[in-house]
Structures are given as C-alpha cells and as structure tokens.
Motif scaffolding. Structure first.
Motif, PDB file in Angstrom:
ATOM      1  N   UNK A  38      23.942 -11.152 -36.544  1.00 46.85           N
ATOM      2  CA  UNK A  38      24.024 -10.802 -37.961  1.00 46.85           C
ATOM      3  C   UNK A  38      23.178 -11.755 -38.799  1.00 46.85           C
ATOM      4  N   UNK A  39      23.247 -13.054 -38.507  1.00 49.35           N
ATOM      5  CA  UNK A  39      22.477 -14.030 -39.272  1.00 49.35           C
ATOM      6  C   UNK A  39      20.979 -13.802 -39.076  1.00 49.35           C
ATOM      7  N   UNK A  40      20.566 -13.562 -37.835  1.00 46.95           N
ATOM      8  CA  UNK A  40      19.128 -13.308 -37.583  1.00 46.95           C
ATOM      9  C   UNK A  40      18.655 -12.061 -38.317  1.00 46.95           C
ATOM     10  N   UNK A  41      19.481 -11.020 -38.324  1.00 49.19           N
ATOM     11  CA  UNK A  41      19.127  -9.787 -39.018  1.00 49.19           C
ATOM     12  C   UNK A  41      19.022 -10.024 -40.522  1.00 49.19           C
ATOM     13  N   UNK A  42      19.949 -10.800 -41.089  1.00 53.11           N
ATOM     14  CA  UNK A  42      19.922 -11.101 -42.517  1.00 53.11           C
ATOM     15  C   UNK A  42      18.674 -11.906 -42.869  1.00 53.11           C
ATOM     16  N   UNK A  43      18.362 -12.900 -42.050  1.00 55.40           N
ATOM     17  CA  UNK A  43      17.173 -13.722 -42.288  1.00 55.40           C
ATOM     18  C   UNK A  43      15.903 -12.871 -42.215  1.00 55.40           C
ATOM     19  N   UNK A  44      15.879 -11.933 -41.285  1.00 62.29           N
ATOM     20  CA  UNK A  44      14.715 -11.066 -41.141  1.00 62.29           C
ATOM     21  C   UNK A  44      14.529 -10.190 -42.370  1.00 62.29           C
ATOM     22  N   UNK A  45      15.632  -9.618 -42.881  1.00 58.94           N
ATOM     23  CA  UNK A  45      15.537  -8.750 -44.055  1.00 58.94           C
ATOM     24  C   UNK A  45      15.147  -9.535 -45.306  1.00 58.94           C
ATOM     25  N   UNK A  46      15.640 -10.785 -45.415  1.00 58.13           N
ATOM     26  CA  UNK A  46      15.336 -11.589 -46.593  1.00 58.13           C
ATOM     27  C   UNK A  46      13.994 -12.299 -46.472  1.00 58.13           C
ATOM     28  N   UNK A  47      13.467 -12.384 -45.247  1.00 54.16           N
ATOM     29  CA  UNK A  47      12.178 -13.027 -45.041  1.00 54.16           C
ATOM     30  C   UNK A  47      12.208 -14.524 -45.200  1.00 54.16           C
ATOM     31  N   UNK A  48      13.367 -15.149 -44.957  1.00 52.49           N
ATOM     32  CA  UNK A  48      13.496 -16.600 -45.097  1.00 52.49           C
ATOM     33  C   UNK A  48      14.579 -17.092 -44.153  1.00 52.49           C
ATOM     34  N   UNK A  49      14.403 -18.302 -43.624  1.00 49.19           N
ATOM     35  CA  UNK A  49      15.421 -18.883 -42.740  1.00 49.19           C
ATOM     36  C   UNK A  49      16.538 -19.467 -43.593  1.00 49.19           C
ATOM     37  N   UNK A  50      17.776 -19.147 -43.233  1.00 42.38           N
ATOM     38  CA  UNK A  50      18.938 -19.585 -44.008  1.00 42.38           C
ATOM     39  C   UNK A  50      19.683 -20.747 -43.361  1.00 42.38           C
ATOM     40  N   UNK A  51      19.583 -20.866 -42.038  1.00 43.79           N
ATOM     41  CA  UNK A  51      20.307 -21.912 -41.311  1.00 43.79           C
ATOM     42  C   UNK A  51      19.364 -22.678 -40.408  1.00 43.79           C
ATOM     43  N   UNK A  52      19.579 -23.973 -40.338  1.00 44.93           N
ATOM     44  CA  UNK A  52      18.888 -24.812 -39.366  1.00 44.93           C
ATOM     45  C   UNK A  52      19.841 -25.050 -38.210  1.00 44.93           C
ATOM     46  N   UNK A  53      19.430 -24.663 -37.019  1.00 41.30           N
ATOM     47  CA  UNK A  53      20.294 -24.758 -35.850  1.00 41.30           C
ATOM     48  C   UNK A  53      19.768 -25.834 -34.907  1.00 41.30           C
ATOM     49  N   UNK A  54      20.655 -26.694 -34.436  1.00 41.52           N
ATOM     50  CA  UNK A  54      20.334 -27.622 -33.357  1.00 41.52           C
ATOM     51  C   UNK A  54      21.383 -27.428 -32.278  1.00 41.52           C
ATOM     52  N   UNK A  55      21.250 -28.144 -31.193  1.00 37.42           N
ATOM     53  CA  UNK A  55      22.232 -28.012 -30.109  1.00 37.42           C
ATOM     54  C   UNK A  55      23.590 -28.561 -30.525  1.00 37.42           C
ATOM     55  N   UNK A  56      23.627 -29.377 -31.591  1.00 43.90           N
ATOM     56  CA  UNK A  56      24.878 -30.042 -31.957  1.00 43.90           C
ATOM     57  C   UNK A  56      25.409 -29.642 -33.329  1.00 43.90           C
ATOM     58  N   UNK A  57      24.584 -29.012 -34.151  1.00 38.50           N
ATOM     59  CA  UNK A  57      25.062 -28.727 -35.499  1.00 38.50           C
ATOM     60  C   UNK A  57      24.333 -27.531 -36.103  1.00 38.50           C
ATOM     61  N   UNK A  58      24.926 -27.038 -37.193  1.00 39.33           N
ATOM     62  CA  UNK A  58      24.340 -25.958 -37.984  1.00 39.33           C
ATOM     63  C   UNK A  58      24.422 -26.382 -39.446  1.00 39.33           C
ATOM     64  N   UNK A  59      23.338 -26.234 -40.184  1.00 41.04           N
ATOM     65  CA  UNK A  59      23.351 -26.595 -41.602  1.00 41.04           C
ATOM     66  C   UNK A  59      22.460 -25.641 -42.380  1.00 41.04           C
ATOM     67  N   UNK A  60      22.767 -25.406 -43.655  1.00 44.17           N
ATOM     68  CA  UNK A  60      21.948 -24.494 -44.463  1.00 44.17           C
ATOM     69  C   UNK A  60      20.574 -25.091 -44.764  1.00 44.17           C
TER      70      UNK A  60
END
Length: 297
Positions: A38-60
C-alpha cells in the motif's frame, strides 16, 4: 481525492506514527507485506517517497513529515465530526481507547467500566497496558492515566484515586539472613527488584525522601521486570526488596507476608488522574467513561 487514497494515507499515518511496519501491521490487523504494498502504491501515485526504510527503522521523509503534520489533523477532525454525528443517535456508541499500567486497569478502571458495558452494548473500550508516559494525542488515545503531578497543564484531568503512599517491602524469609536497611547506603547494598520501562529501556530510579528532600535511588539486584505484578511476586518469594504502592502491598504487609522498611523514606504520590485533550465536542461515549471512572466523593 479518490477514496482509495484516503485509506492508503491512513495506512501511511499508522506506519509513520509507529516508526515500524511490524507494529503498524499488528495495530491495523494487516500483514506487513500488505502495508508495504500500500505504501509503495501511494508513493508511486504521489510521485514522491514518503518513508525512509532501513533494516532497523522506518522514518518519514520531508514529504512524509509534511503529510503527517498537515493531513493527519484534518482527518482526525473528520473522524471527530463523524463521532459527534453518531452521538445524536439514541444510544452512545463508539470506541474509547485508554492507556494505563496493568495494575490500574485491573484495580481501578475495569471494575468501574465493566458495568457500563452491560448498560451500553454499542460502547467499546480498548485498554493498553503501558508503563511509558504516553503522548495520547500523538498515539491517538482518548484517555491516559498518570499521577496528578505528571499530567500536562493543557489537558483536562479527572481524579481517579486518593493520594498513594509508597512502601519498600521484603519478605520475612529475605530478612532472615539480612539486616533491615535504615539508610540509603544500606539500601543500595540490598538485592532490589527493579522496573524497566519497555519503551525507553531505562530502569526506574526509586523516588525516595531523605529527611523530606526528594532523591533518586538507583538500586540494583538480580531481577528486572517490565510490570509491577511480578515485582510483588518476587518480593513475596524472598528474592529482594521492592518499591511499590500501599494499594498493591499493604494487605501483604498487614498479613505478615511482607515487611515494610524505611517508612520515613517513602513518599506519598499524588493520586491517579485520567486526562484527555480539551475538545469542544466531547463524545457521549468518552463522557460516559470519564464519569464512570472518576473518584466519587
């Protein structure tokens, strides 16, 4: 905006607030893979990355933070208005989310709320047992419970209990081979049962009084718990000294199962208070719960 976008934004807000796909999935009753899709689909539709993902954390990201700060309050206003409209019906309905420690849920909140649920079948109450000082606005709780001196001044506070004397206790078996402490130095040499905050990972420092002056005792021992129930059980089993409220251990002391020591060092904490944000339109469900749990004089 398409309705699917709103649903997807709600998913994004859950992940952004929790800073974790795992916790957000558990809270929303969805799988992590479904949330990621869902997040990937939302980011694709908005044309911008919303979350930064690492192996240990997630942040906007910057865009995600803007969405979180500017859109979330508007959606909450819509939810509040919908709840207010629902309140116009004949029966109070809706869910009231409460955060408090487990002992408070068991001994204060549940006995007072249980009769309410029988009377109002459309009322739902969600309890979360947590030892953190929760930001109820950020984490979307309706009610939090803290000692009176811990409630923020911009909150409405309702007293739930009288002030709470604290006690340092150990079992007769524990003191059979150890002298009872009479000073801070002696206390620090004892095997003490400690409390770790599950959220921050910090260990609670006992809040004591030295001739009326507040001090913190950073005790040590063989056992660490994240709940006060097993702390009481450990003290009863002779595993060390515990610092707990009179409401929890007073009966054991009167029955001789525990022994109280250093009473002059033990403070009386302000009584427990329920607190909630000041709102122009408080729902009938919230008002009913608050009235049920308040201390009756």
């Amino acid at each position: 905006m398409a309705r699917d976008n709103i649903n997807d934004i709600l998913v994004f807000l859950a992940v952004a607030r929790e800073r974790s796909f795992t916790r957000a999935a558990a809270k929303m009753g969805m799988t992590q893979s479904a949330l990621s899709h869902i997040i990937r689909s939302l980011e694709s539709r908005m044309g911008v990355r919303l979350l930064t993902r690492t192996t240990r954390s997630v942040s906007p990201t910057e865009a995600g933070e803007r969405l979180l700060l500017n859109v979330a309050p508007r959606l909450e206003e819509i939810e509040a208005e919908i709840a207010a409209i629902s309140d116009l019906g004949d029966k109070p309905a809706g869910t009231v989310r409460i955060t408090a420690i487990d002992h408070t849920v068991d001994t204060v909140l549940w006995p007072r709320i249980a009769p309410l649920l029988h009377e109002y079948p459309d009322l739902h109450v969600e309890f979360s047992s947590d030892y953190r000082l929760v930001d109820i606005a950020a984490e979307r709780y309706d009610i939090g419970v803290r000692h009176g001196d811990q409630v923020d001044k911009d909150m409405i506070a309702v007293r739930l209990t009288e002030d709470m004397p604290m006690m340092i206790v150990g079992s007769p078996a524990y003191f059979a081979t150890r002298a009872k402490p009479t000073s801070l130095q002696e206390l620090l040499r004892h095997n003490c049962i400690a409390l770790r905050f599950s959220g921050s990972g910090g260990v609670y420092a006992w809040e004591l009084l030295d001739q009326g002056r507040p001090i913190e005792a950073r005790v040590r021992g063989q056992t660490l718990f994240t709940s006060i129930y097993p702390m009481c059980d450990a003290a009863l089993a002779g595993c060390g000294l515990a610092f707990l409220s009179e409401t929890m251990v007073g009966e054991h002391v009167r029955a001789g199962r525990l022994v109280s020591v250093m009473p002059d060092w033990c403070p009386t904490f302000p009584g427990l208070h329920a607190y909630y944000p000041s709102r122009r339109n408080t729902s009938r469900a919230l008002a009913l719960v608050v009235d049920a749990i308040r201390l009756k004089t």
